[in-house]
Scaffold this motif. Structure first.
Motif: not given
Length: 142
Positions: A17-28, A33-37, A51-56, A60-64
């Motif tokens: 989900x978008x939230x899970x992708x945001x968490x992966x993004x926050x966790x590094x 540039x990660x491939x996505x579809x 999901x262009x808003x993640x780059x800003x 983003x949630x806090x990193x796990x």
């Protein structure tokens, strides 16, 4: 809610989900540039495209936090390092700074040294005038 597949470690994983992708993004674990579809199908692009808003980073949630290491997995030296006291010594081996940053730092130090040196020269001149003027005051004036 959109769901997406990601290529993580060269394998397709998901759907996330978008939230899970945001968490992966926050966790590094994922970046811009990660491939996505989309899970509904489509071309592989980057997370930045879908999901262009993640780059800003504004949503983003806090990193796990990483799980603490198990005692069985630690070597004796690692076990000692997990119980560090306040007397731990740190040695800086190398500082990797760009040349222009170092040059700017040195110019600031040089300007500060010039100002301090000029102030010390003025104080020395005042003190020398006071003391040397008092030493030679008993001599006759021509």
């Amino acid at each position: 809610m959109k769901a997406s597949f990601l290529k993580l470690s060269d394998r397709e994983e998901g759907p996330f989900s978008e939230e899970e992708v945001a968490q992966l993004f926050a966790d590094g674990r994922a970046d811009r540039n990660t491939p996505c579809r989309p899970s509904t199908g489509g071309d592989w692009r980057t997370i930045d495209d879908y999901l262009p808003m993640l780059k800003y980073g504004t949503q983003l949630p806090n990193p796990t936090p990483p799980p603490p290491p198990r005692a069985a997995d630690l070597t004796p030296s690692a076990k000692r390092s997990t119980n560090l006291s306040a007397e731990t010594r740190v040695a800086i081996v190398d500082i990797d700074l760009p040349f222009l940053s170092i040059l700017k730092l040195m110019l600031k130090w040089m300007a500060a040294a010039f100002v301090v040196g000029f102030c010390l020269l003025i104080v020395w001149a005042i003190l020398a005038t006071l003391f040397l003027g008092g030493l030679f005051s008993h001599l006759p004036h021509p």
